[in-house]
Structures are given as C-alpha cells and as structure tokens.
Write an enzyme that holds these catalytic residues in place. Sequence first.
Site, short mmCIF file in Angstrom:
data_model
loop_
_atom_site.label_atom_id
_atom_site.label_comp_id
_atom_site.label_asym_id
_atom_site.label_seq_id
_atom_site.Cartn_x
_atom_site.Cartn_y
_atom_site.Cartn_z
N LEU A 75 0.80 -1.22 0.00
CA LEU A 75 0.00 0.00 0.00
C LEU A 75 0.83 1.28 0.00
CD1 LEU A 75 -2.82 -1.16 2.42
CD2 LEU A 75 -2.75 -1.28 -0.08
N CYS A 76 2.13 1.15 -0.23
CA CYS A 76 2.99 2.34 -0.33
C CYS A 76 2.84 2.99 -1.70
CB CYS A 76 4.46 1.95 -0.12
SG CYS A 76 4.89 1.69 1.60
N HIS A 77 2.92 4.30 -1.71
CA HIS A 77 2.86 5.05 -2.96
C HIS A 77 4.23 5.04 -3.63
CE1 HIS A 77 -0.49 6.76 -0.64
NE2 HIS A 77 -1.04 7.01 -1.81
N MET A 113 8.59 4.60 5.39
CA MET A 113 8.75 3.23 4.92
C MET A 113 9.99 3.09 4.04
SD MET A 113 6.52 1.65 6.55
CE MET A 113 7.00 0.08 5.87
N GLU A 114 10.29 4.12 3.28
CA GLU A 114 11.49 4.10 2.44
C GLU A 114 12.74 4.07 3.30
OE1 GLU A 114 8.12 4.92 0.00
OE2 GLU A 114 8.70 5.83 1.90
N ASP A 128 23.63 -11.47 4.01
CA ASP A 128 23.83 -12.28 2.80
C ASP A 128 25.30 -12.42 2.46
OD1 ASP A 128 22.98 -13.68 0.37
OD2 ASP A 128 23.67 -11.86 -0.66
#
EC number: 4.6.1.17
Length: 160
Positions: A75-77, A113-114, A128
Amino acid sequence: MTTFTHINSQGEANMVDVSAKAETVREARAEAIVTMSKETLSMIVEGKHHKGDVFATARIAGIQAAKRTWELIPLCHPLLLSKVEVNLEPLLETNQVRIQSLCKLTGKTGVEMEALTAASVAALTIYDMCKAVQKDIVIEYVRLLEKSGGKSGHFIAEEK
C-alpha cells in the site's frame, strides 16, 4: 484514538488517497543494528571479505531498496525521492554495525517506509554477504529514528 489510514469503513485494505494533500518537504531517518562475531566484523572492516566491500554493497542495496519500496510494501505510494543516504558505522566495542538511513522528498506522503526499507535491506545485504562465514548474525532494532514534514508533525524516537 487515531485510526488506521489504510483500512476503509468495510475493514478492507486500501491505498490512502493523498491527492488533496499539500506538498511539503518530508524527511525520515531509520536505523538497524547488525550484531556479529568480532572475527566477522574485523574481516569486513579490514576489507578481507572474499566477496568484496561489504559496506559499499550494503549501502547501494539500501539505496536501491528505498527507491523500490512501493514494489515491496503493497500500500505504499511510488515516490520521487530527492535524497537517499545510507551510512554504515562499525561499532567495534560491541561487534555491531549501525546502519542509518535518510530519505527526503517534497511530496504529499511521508518517507518513513522508504527509510526503514533502506536500513533493513542494507542489514539483510550484510547478512547475505557474511552468511558463509557466520550463520548466527543478528539483525535487530530496526526502527524509525525521526520523521518530519507531514500533518502528524515532527517525531523523534527516544534513545534506546
């Protein structure tokens, strides 16, 4: 009580409509902590890792991840970020790496969120690249440090 912005009156998940919001300068900072053995951290810091520069790779991965957050979080733009910064700091006394990210734009929605995605993916990249020499690396304390520029005001996390 504040309500969830991504849930409609029927309880369904929806992307928030930001079309009527004013554009403002928005900024967010996040961090993640990666804990590993002294030997693994020394290998990274001394540039002796057989896969190359772990910090440079993690930095680029974090930057790329911030730019693609909208593809990962449903739901992020999609955002036109004007700045993404990822810094990695070895904490030799605790055998940790502190990752701090900064995202910035002028727009209608925040960049928390970014910033969180940048820090998280940088941490995952360290894991990793180092999993061949140490499997029990721990990623923790992924959190928002600060956000500004939106309707909800300026947020600064408490020191941990």
